[in-house]
Design a protein around this motif. Sequence first.
Motif, PDB file in Angstrom:
ATOM      1  N   ASP A  96       0.768  -1.157   0.187  1.00  0.00           N
ATOM      2  CA  ASP A  96       0.093  -0.057   0.113  1.00  0.00           C
ATOM      3  C   ASP A  96       0.778   1.386  -0.042  1.00  0.00           C
ATOM      4  O   ASP A  96       1.899   1.232   0.648  1.00  0.00           O
ATOM      5  CB  ASP A  96      -0.782   0.035   1.429  1.00  0.00           C
ATOM      6  CG  ASP A  96      -2.029  -0.911   1.003  1.00  0.00           C
ATOM      7  OD1 ASP A  96      -2.250  -1.521  -0.045  1.00  0.00           O
ATOM      8  OD2 ASP A  96      -2.683  -1.305   2.074  1.00  0.00           O
ATOM      9  N   TYR A  97       0.289   2.309  -0.623  1.00  0.00           N
ATOM     10  CA  TYR A  97       0.914   3.731  -0.691  1.00  0.00           C
ATOM     11  C   TYR A  97       2.178   3.781  -1.464  1.00  0.00           C
ATOM     12  O   TYR A  97       2.762   5.008  -1.429  1.00  0.00           O
ATOM     13  CB  TYR A  97       1.145   4.477   0.949  1.00  0.00           C
ATOM     14  CG  TYR A  97      -0.164   4.089   1.872  1.00  0.00           C
ATOM     15  CD1 TYR A  97      -1.375   4.838   1.578  1.00  0.00           C
ATOM     16  CD2 TYR A  97      -0.053   2.964   2.796  1.00  0.00           C
ATOM     17  CE1 TYR A  97      -2.376   4.797   2.379  1.00  0.00           C
ATOM     18  CE2 TYR A  97      -1.184   3.018   3.627  1.00  0.00           C
ATOM     19  CZ  TYR A  97      -2.130   3.810   3.516  1.00  0.00           C
ATOM     20  OH  TYR A  97      -3.426   3.745   4.228  1.00  0.00           O
ATOM     21  N   TRP A 119       2.068   6.627  -3.780  1.00  0.00           N
ATOM     22  CA  TRP A 119       1.065   7.572  -3.906  1.00  0.00           C
ATOM     23  C   TRP A 119       2.279   8.822  -3.725  1.00  0.00           C
ATOM     24  O   TRP A 119       3.268   8.919  -3.121  1.00  0.00           O
ATOM     25  CB  TRP A 119       0.223   7.314  -2.362  1.00  0.00           C
ATOM     26  CG  TRP A 119      -0.733   6.629  -2.258  1.00  0.00           C
ATOM     27  CD1 TRP A 119      -0.828   5.442  -2.933  1.00  0.00           C
ATOM     28  CD2 TRP A 119      -1.878   7.005  -1.472  1.00  0.00           C
ATOM     29  NE1 TRP A 119      -2.080   4.853  -2.697  1.00  0.00           N
ATOM     30  CE2 TRP A 119      -2.682   5.805  -1.740  1.00  0.00           C
ATOM     31  CE3 TRP A 119      -2.189   7.556  -0.637  1.00  0.00           C
ATOM     32  CZ2 TRP A 119      -4.058   5.811  -1.041  1.00  0.00           C
ATOM     33  CZ3 TRP A 119      -3.490   7.475   0.109  1.00  0.00           C
ATOM     34  CH2 TRP A 119      -4.445   6.311  -0.097  1.00  0.00           C
ATOM     35  N   ASP A 120       1.436  10.112  -4.022  1.00  0.00           N
ATOM     36  CA  ASP A 120       2.073  11.320  -3.980  1.00  0.00           C
ATOM     37  C   ASP A 120       2.104  11.993  -2.831  1.00  0.00           C
ATOM     38  O   ASP A 120       3.033  12.663  -2.108  1.00  0.00           O
ATOM     39  CB  ASP A 120       1.710  12.197  -5.096  1.00  0.00           C
ATOM     40  CG  ASP A 120       2.039  12.038  -6.460  1.00  0.00           C
ATOM     41  OD1 ASP A 120       3.247  11.144  -6.551  1.00  0.00           O
ATOM     42  OD2 ASP A 120       1.409  12.441  -7.451  1.00  0.00           O
ATOM     43  N   LEU A 137       1.251  11.196   1.094  1.00  0.00           N
ATOM     44  CA  LEU A 137       0.827  10.338   2.371  1.00  0.00           C
ATOM     45  C   LEU A 137       0.697  11.297   3.382  1.00  0.00           C
ATOM     46  O   LEU A 137       1.549  12.251   3.524  1.00  0.00           O
ATOM     47  CB  LEU A 137       1.998   9.276   2.570  1.00  0.00           C
ATOM     48  CG  LEU A 137       1.701   7.939   1.970  1.00  0.00           C
ATOM     49  CD1 LEU A 137       2.014   8.027   0.488  1.00  0.00           C
ATOM     50  CD2 LEU A 137       2.702   7.144   2.659  1.00  0.00           C
ATOM     51  N   GLN A 164      -0.735   7.947   7.597  1.00  0.00           N
ATOM     52  CA  GLN A 164      -0.643   7.050   6.592  1.00  0.00           C
ATOM     53  C   GLN A 164       1.102   6.587   6.697  1.00  0.00           C
ATOM     54  O   GLN A 164       1.245   5.493   6.736  1.00  0.00           O
ATOM     55  CB  GLN A 164      -0.925   7.537   5.310  1.00  0.00           C
ATOM     56  CG  GLN A 164      -2.527   7.655   5.280  1.00  0.00           C
ATOM     57  CD  GLN A 164      -2.848   8.287   3.850  1.00  0.00           C
ATOM     58  OE1 GLN A 164      -2.187   9.189   3.442  1.00  0.00           O
ATOM     59  NE2 GLN A 164      -4.225   8.230   3.452  1.00  0.00           N
ATOM     60  N   TRP A 181      -9.623   5.084   3.690  1.00  0.00           N
ATOM     61  CA  TRP A 181      -7.930   5.089   3.590  1.00  0.00           C
ATOM     62  C   TRP A 181      -7.520   6.216   4.373  1.00  0.00           C
ATOM     63  O   TRP A 181      -6.267   6.251   4.738  1.00  0.00           O
ATOM     64  CB  TRP A 181      -7.643   5.401   2.011  1.00  0.00           C
ATOM     65  CG  TRP A 181      -7.945   4.351   1.082  1.00  0.00           C
ATOM     66  CD1 TRP A 181      -8.987   3.944   0.377  1.00  0.00           C
ATOM     67  CD2 TRP A 181      -6.692   3.674   0.744  1.00  0.00           C
ATOM     68  NE1 TRP A 181      -8.719   3.079  -0.231  1.00  0.00           N
ATOM     69  CE2 TRP A 181      -7.297   2.735  -0.160  1.00  0.00           C
ATOM     70  CE3 TRP A 181      -5.434   3.278   1.244  1.00  0.00           C
ATOM     71  CZ2 TRP A 181      -6.711   1.459  -0.590  1.00  0.00           C
ATOM     72  CZ3 TRP A 181      -4.662   2.445   0.666  1.00  0.00           C
ATOM     73  CH2 TRP A 181      -5.129   1.438  -0.367  1.00  0.00           C
TER      74      TRP A 181
END
Length: 219
Positions: A73-74, A77-78, A80, A84, A119
């Motif tokens: 996960d993540y 991602w840009d 967090l 997170q 999320w």
Amino acid sequence: MTSDARYPPDETALLIVDPYNDFLSEGGKLWPRAKEVAEGIGLLDHMRTMLATARGCGFRVLIVPHHRTRPSDYRTWDHLSPTQRHVVSSQTFAEGSWGAEWHPDFEPREDELVVSQHWASSGFANTDLDFMLKQHHIRRILLIGMRANTCVDTTARYGQELGYHVTLLRDAIGSFSWAEMEATFEVNAPMYAHAILTTEEFADMVSDTVNEEPGGADR
């Protein structure tokens, strides 16, 4: 903040936010941080009482769960959030782990709903919670669970923005510090919540409502 509202069974739902072992059970990854406040307010007992009250009143019950974490996960991602990033490093609510199972006292029954996982902090954002509530004609939501100043506060705020009547049960909602509890219930929630009650106040209120109805005491 008390409430003069009635809670019709066919319009009212109890939302149990993140009732994971990692939050609520001895041995959970986050329990050491939650323990002082949880024990200080009798969190688990009050959550049990609210669930029993909701079931006894015929309210709809929904579990509002945080995303169960996977190692992958993540990664792409840009943006967090700090929370997170902590989830990534600690793998809280890890998919398939004991910590990501429901606390045994809050296992949903067959006719109770588990909505899609959030999320971040809002149980409404990017989930089916609003859809499920509307499909079941719910207009009033009661919130219990974890954590006061993150998922509970954000879900409650979002619910108010969507037009729901919002009630917070302040001794059935936990957090990691007394400062977080004060920020939620003394500063933030009075600006958006329609009612902030203790479990006892709410139980007394719905008991009085039942007894006031024709034949209520005999039902």
